[in-house]
Design a protein around this motif. Sequence first.
Motif, PDB file in Angstrom:
ATOM      1  N   HIS A 467       0.836  -1.201   0.000  1.00 44.04           N
ATOM      2  CA  HIS A 467       0.000   0.000   0.000  1.00 44.04           C
ATOM      3  C   HIS A 467       0.874   1.255   0.000  1.00 44.04           C
ATOM      4  CE1 HIS A 467      -3.161   2.831   0.977  1.00 44.04           C
ATOM      5  NE2 HIS A 467      -2.431   3.259   1.974  1.00 44.04           N
ATOM      6  N   GLU A 471       0.953   4.221  -2.877  1.00 42.54           N
ATOM      7  CA  GLU A 471       0.724   5.653  -2.632  1.00 42.54           C
ATOM      8  C   GLU A 471       1.861   6.503  -3.179  1.00 42.54           C
ATOM      9  OE1 GLU A 471      -1.414   7.607   0.067  1.00 42.54           O
ATOM     10  OE2 GLU A 471      -1.584   5.975   1.534  1.00 42.54           O
ATOM     11  N   LYS A 487      -9.717  -4.225  -3.241  1.00 45.11           N
ATOM     12  CA  LYS A 487      -9.195  -3.616  -2.021  1.00 45.11           C
ATOM     13  C   LYS A 487      -8.507  -2.289  -2.329  1.00 45.11           C
ATOM     14  CE  LYS A 487      -6.588  -7.151  -0.693  1.00 45.11           C
ATOM     15  NZ  LYS A 487      -6.753  -8.000  -1.900  1.00 45.11           N
ATOM     16  N   TYR A 490     -10.941   1.854  -4.144  1.00 47.87           N
ATOM     17  CA  TYR A 490     -11.402   3.143  -3.627  1.00 47.87           C
ATOM     18  C   TYR A 490     -10.277   3.952  -3.004  1.00 47.87           C
ATOM     19  CZ  TYR A 490     -15.634   0.804  -4.876  1.00 47.87           C
ATOM     20  OH  TYR A 490     -16.576   0.140  -5.602  1.00 47.87           O
ATOM     21  N   VAL A 491      -9.189   3.292  -2.664  1.00 46.84           N
ATOM     22  CA  VAL A 491      -8.005   4.027  -2.214  1.00 46.84           C
ATOM     23  C   VAL A 491      -7.523   4.918  -3.350  1.00 46.84           C
ATOM     24  CG1 VAL A 491      -5.593   3.797  -1.511  1.00 46.84           C
ATOM     25  CG2 VAL A 491      -7.302   2.186  -0.623  1.00 46.84           C
ATOM     26  N   GLN A 493      -9.124   5.746  -6.085  1.00 41.54           N
ATOM     27  CA  GLN A 493     -10.128   6.706  -6.568  1.00 41.54           C
ATOM     28  C   GLN A 493     -10.272   7.911  -5.637  1.00 41.54           C
ATOM     29  OE1 GLN A 493     -12.476   4.059  -9.769  1.00 41.54           O
ATOM     30  NE2 GLN A 493     -13.701   4.745  -8.053  1.00 41.54           N
ATOM     31  N   LYS A 494      -9.982   7.728  -4.336  1.00 36.96           N
ATOM     32  CA  LYS A 494     -10.008   8.885  -3.429  1.00 36.96           C
ATOM     33  C   LYS A 494      -8.941   9.905  -3.843  1.00 36.96           C
ATOM     34  CE  LYS A 494     -13.043   7.824  -0.033  1.00 36.96           C
ATOM     35  NZ  LYS A 494     -14.442   8.218  -0.226  1.00 36.96           N
ATOM     36  N   HIS A 495      -7.910   9.430  -4.532  1.00 38.25           N
ATOM     37  CA  HIS A 495      -6.895  10.343  -5.058  1.00 38.25           C
ATOM     38  C   HIS A 495      -7.402  11.093  -6.290  1.00 38.25           C
ATOM     39  CE1 HIS A 495      -3.269   9.307  -2.745  1.00 38.25           C
ATOM     40  NE2 HIS A 495      -3.638   8.049  -2.779  1.00 38.25           N
ATOM     41  N   GLY A 496      -8.585  10.737  -6.746  1.00 37.45           N
ATOM     42  CA  GLY A 496      -9.097  11.367  -7.955  1.00 37.45           C
ATOM     43  C   GLY A 496      -8.626  10.667  -9.220  1.00 37.45           C
ATOM     44  N   LEU A 536     -14.127  17.691  -8.302  1.00 36.15           N
ATOM     45  CA  LEU A 536     -13.734  17.435  -6.917  1.00 36.15           C
ATOM     46  C   LEU A 536     -13.706  18.712  -6.077  1.00 36.15           C
ATOM     47  CD1 LEU A 536     -10.947  14.735  -7.394  1.00 36.15           C
ATOM     48  CD2 LEU A 536     -13.413  14.455  -7.196  1.00 36.15           C
TER      49      LEU A 536
ATOM     50  N   PRO B  64     -12.361   2.763   0.847  1.00 36.84           N
ATOM     51  CA  PRO B  64     -11.127   2.091   1.255  1.00 36.84           C
ATOM     52  C   PRO B  64     -11.320   1.431   2.618  1.00 36.84           C
ATOM     53  CG  PRO B  64     -10.710   4.390   0.657  1.00 36.84           C
ATOM     54  CD  PRO B  64     -12.195   4.214   0.700  1.00 36.84           C
ATOM     55  N   MET B 213     -15.193  12.237  -1.343  1.00 36.60           N
ATOM     56  CA  MET B 213     -14.176  12.260  -2.397  1.00 36.60           C
ATOM     57  C   MET B 213     -13.662  13.694  -2.496  1.00 36.60           C
ATOM     58  SD  MET B 213     -12.743  10.715  -5.137  1.00 36.60           S
ATOM     59  CE  MET B 213     -13.795   9.413  -5.751  1.00 36.60           C
ATOM     60  N   THR B 214     -12.391  13.886  -2.170  1.00 38.89           N
ATOM     61  CA  THR B 214     -11.836  15.240  -2.205  1.00 38.89           C
ATOM     62  C   THR B 214     -10.647  15.347  -3.147  1.00 38.89           C
ATOM     63  OG1 THR B 214     -10.306  14.719  -0.424  1.00 38.89           O
ATOM     64  CG2 THR B 214     -12.455  15.612   0.218  1.00 38.89           C
ATOM     65  N   GLY B 215     -10.204  14.178  -3.651  1.00 37.20           N
ATOM     66  CA  GLY B 215      -8.986  14.188  -4.456  1.00 37.20           C
ATOM     67  C   GLY B 215      -7.755  13.941  -3.582  1.00 37.20           C
ATOM     68  N   LYS B 216      -7.947  13.935  -2.274  1.00 39.36           N
ATOM     69  CA  LYS B 216      -6.831  13.626  -1.360  1.00 39.36           C
ATOM     70  C   LYS B 216      -7.221  12.398  -0.542  1.00 39.36           C
ATOM     71  CE  LYS B 216      -4.159  17.756  -0.718  1.00 39.36           C
ATOM     72  NZ  LYS B 216      -4.986  18.788  -1.373  1.00 39.36           N
ATOM     73  N   TYR B 217      -6.451  11.349  -0.700  1.00 38.01           N
ATOM     74  CA  TYR B 217      -6.734  10.138   0.068  1.00 38.01           C
ATOM     75  C   TYR B 217      -6.156  10.282   1.470  1.00 38.01           C
ATOM     76  CZ  TYR B 217      -5.979   5.452   1.855  1.00 38.01           C
ATOM     77  OH  TYR B 217      -5.940   4.345   2.660  1.00 38.01           O
ATOM     78  N   MET B 219      -5.441   7.960   4.704  1.00 38.91           N
ATOM     79  CA  MET B 219      -5.454   6.595   5.195  1.00 38.91           C
ATOM     80  C   MET B 219      -6.293   6.504   6.470  1.00 38.91           C
ATOM     81  SD  MET B 219      -2.302   4.062   5.630  1.00 38.91           S
ATOM     82  CE  MET B 219      -2.502   2.389   6.210  1.00 38.91           C
TER      83      MET B 219
END
Lengths: 553, 459
Positions: A467, A471, A487, A490-491, A493-496, A536, B64, B213-217, B219
Amino acid sequence: MGTAADSKKEMLALDGKDPGTVRRKLLEKYPPKIARKRDKQIVVNRIEPDGTVPEIQSNVRTVPGLISQRGCCYAGCKGVVLGPTRDIINITHGPVGCGFYSWLTRRNQTDPEASPDGHNFMPYCFTTDMQEEQIIFGGEKKLRQAIQEAFDNFAPKAIAVFSTCPVGLIGDDVHAVCRDMKEKLGINVFGFSCEGYKGVSQSAGHHIANNGIFTHVIGTDDTVRAGEFKINLLGEYNIGGDAFEIERIFDACGLTLVSTFSGNSSIDQFANAHTADLNLIMCHRSINYVAEMMEKKFGLPWIKINFIGAQATAKSLRKIAQYFDDPKLTERVEAVIAAELPTVEMAAAQVRPRTEGKKVMLFVGGSRAHHYQELFSEMGMRTLSAGYEFAHRDDYEGRRVLPDIKVDADSRNIQELEVLPDADRYRPRIDECRAGELAAQGLQFSEYDGMMTEMVQGSLIIDDISHHETERMIAMFKPDLFCAGIKEKYVIQKHGIPLKQLHSYDYGGPYAGFKGAINFYEDIDRMVSSRIWGYLKAPWQKNPELTAKYAFE
Amino acid sequence: MLLRHTHPEIKPRSALTVNPAKTCQPIGAMYAALGIHGCLPHSHGSQGCYAYHRSALTRHYKEPVMAATSAFTEGASVFGGQANLLQAIDNIFTVYEPEVIAVHTTCLSETIGDDIPQIVSKARADGRIPEGKYVFHANTPSYVGSHVTGFANMTKAMVDYFAESNGRKNTTINVIPGYVEPADMTEVRRLASEMGIATIVFPDTANVLNSAMTGKYKMFPEGGVTIAQLKQSGSSRGTIALGTLASGSAGLAMDAKCKVPCQTLNLPIGLHDTDLFVDALHHMAGVNVPESIDLERGQLIDAITDWHQYLYGKRVGLVGDPDQLLSLSRFLTALDMRPVYIATGTPAGKKYEQSLRDTLAGIPDDVQVKVPGDMFLFHQWIKNEPVDLLIGNTYVKYIARDEDIPYVRFGFPILDRMGHSYFPSVGYRGALRLLEKILDALLDRKERDCSDIAFELVL
């Protein structure tokens, strides 16, 4: 190597970033011992003039706490290899979880009407739901009873038993129970010692599954079915209907598919798979053992094919035609390719304005991270970096490295079956002379060149990516698309950044063959062109100062 | 037919579970641990466990789901997993920097008999746990109970490890929300805050498993109960534990450890059980129930009277988790519906089964209850005499399709529809939502099946 043009290509491969810096950034946060280990699993691709590539450490233990993508031996055995066969009752011997999680969660489609009896147990989950009492006093009695109840309630033609972690620890002899019940019930009952802790990933489970099917099923029915150009398709699991599309193409070409391991399959097909004349390997990692054992015992040769990608499909069909060397077949294959390819090429041309030059990373499985690069290149997309979840060195570097692979303690525990030619049924399908001729024409038997030989110089190969490394890769390269599994989905996709699942296809597909390629182009086009990634930021987040100024006015 | 081998003839089974209505403890523990802010759940077992749990939770939440594993090999299975856990703790704090690691065991490590507290104290003695950070654990053997038990055990561990009494009670009320959705956790907190009550809700997966969803993950997302809050929970005025199976043991532990009185209630699903929850808050906090809550309650009653004719006498089959099934049955009977078949895989005990049977006592139909039972048996009941409505998790859709029965998705896991993590099913608003879903399913079917002549505009 080493010309200016090459180094330019190499720069492009990593977006102009220095490979040394990239590696350092991936590893710098690790404790030194972990960094040293991971260092061997991360390599920059170099293809030497003789075709060799750098060594990559793989199929080694997952580091505790590092968060890997991998699953377990049971998942590889029951989930991957045996899961897609519709008419075996698969009983998970263990606590309820393992059976539950592997219940309908891989999208193996099947057509029960293709078998006369119409059996289909895939929508069911069978488990011994082991309780504390069995952990203490043993679970054999309950297993025996469970097999009996499965027989009484469902009258299947075969029952398979899959061991989970505690079964190995408490020492249940599932094989003895299966032998007894086979005799008692008069149907095929066989077990797999695929406890989750065995090996280092799903890969051990593939091997155990291969051994079990080979020992208990393949060759138990010598009926020779009608049809010419008989083939088996190995390592195709019919995710999203891939096998159906491949079957369609085989039909059109006039090829007779004896069995598929194991998408859209019936145990009956495994039983007489040895009557075919050629084995085709799709996913080398999960099924090569069966191919090798069938070759030794029955004389069937195998070739590596790939039906992911339209060009790869055409190439694979031509290889099959080349093997059978029949003008009629060759003509039909060429006619099919000629009829199908233009539509696919048109579809590719339509998406290309939006996909051309986009960057993709693939970290998945044991063959898909390689095969799907074909489809991306057909859309003009660049693979920046790739790696497998559970593959071995031969899947990266090619089977030429097989003699050099060190077998460590974790792999040594997985049985290698001693296979000898069958006294009556061993029949080499082609002689050495002909094999040599075909090899000279480019048709390699028992050969797989691996992923790295087909990737550009300078691209980064990462085995069993963590992981943390994922990143860092995202932060450094901001790819347009990432391919992995549920798994990771969505990690990322949260990054866009959109993630395409290459285990489940995000519930789309088929992606194999000609029609599959078109589906894939359209899905990827949709994903990389979606408007949503542009939304976003809210208007006030884009321009907070201006808002403040208005407020004071 | 999808479940083409399910026949009406019910043969006794004692060893084979077919289509389980439960899963194993560790996933519940992982879910509970995700409800602590800055927490990384850790599975002490083979890596397959955490891969399966993360996958299942991810498919349910479309979010996630982070967790780590001890990644046992054959060697660890023989010699014990101490070295693996120590290495994992080291790597996790170095690389991922969580505030806390929540270790749960698996069937593998339980069978071996790994002593987690001993390994954790060794990790602390070795300096592997940074100052101000925590590692705690729950024993969650997969061969005992179900995912609900695992949730309960991890929630109780939060009390055992963190709750402390400072000798004085403040006005805060602890709410243990049960094995429910993030939206439900938000809703119980909202109801309390509507009444002006400060709460500590634990675990709390809101804004962890339904984050933006913000474009910043991140953890470790914004949500989750903090360790500071868990510590303070020992000084709260009282605890309301929602759901006997999922929350009861944590509530009792809080009472025993910190002398915080606990009231265990049914999950506040439906009219009566929400009434009991609001009333308990009212008495425990000594505050009046505001008109805004009276309005919500009144709207629910109003809607029930408006639509009663379509609900009355309808036979319903329910399969799911015990706390949910009990409250849901009470709600359905309040609607004059007839929950006739009820199955849960969780071995919830005789007392539980009796309270379920008491709820169903007034139903004139032949009622079937199986605790623990499986979905295969549940389906066989339906084959013998059908129902008008099915309520259960996504696996129930195979039965609904085969038998052509209207179906409402409710429970865990829901793998094929959205909504459950955003909209509550607890509280009066949750009851309204359930009512809407039930009516939609029944009325869509009525209109699909009726003749052109009988088809009408207004219902």
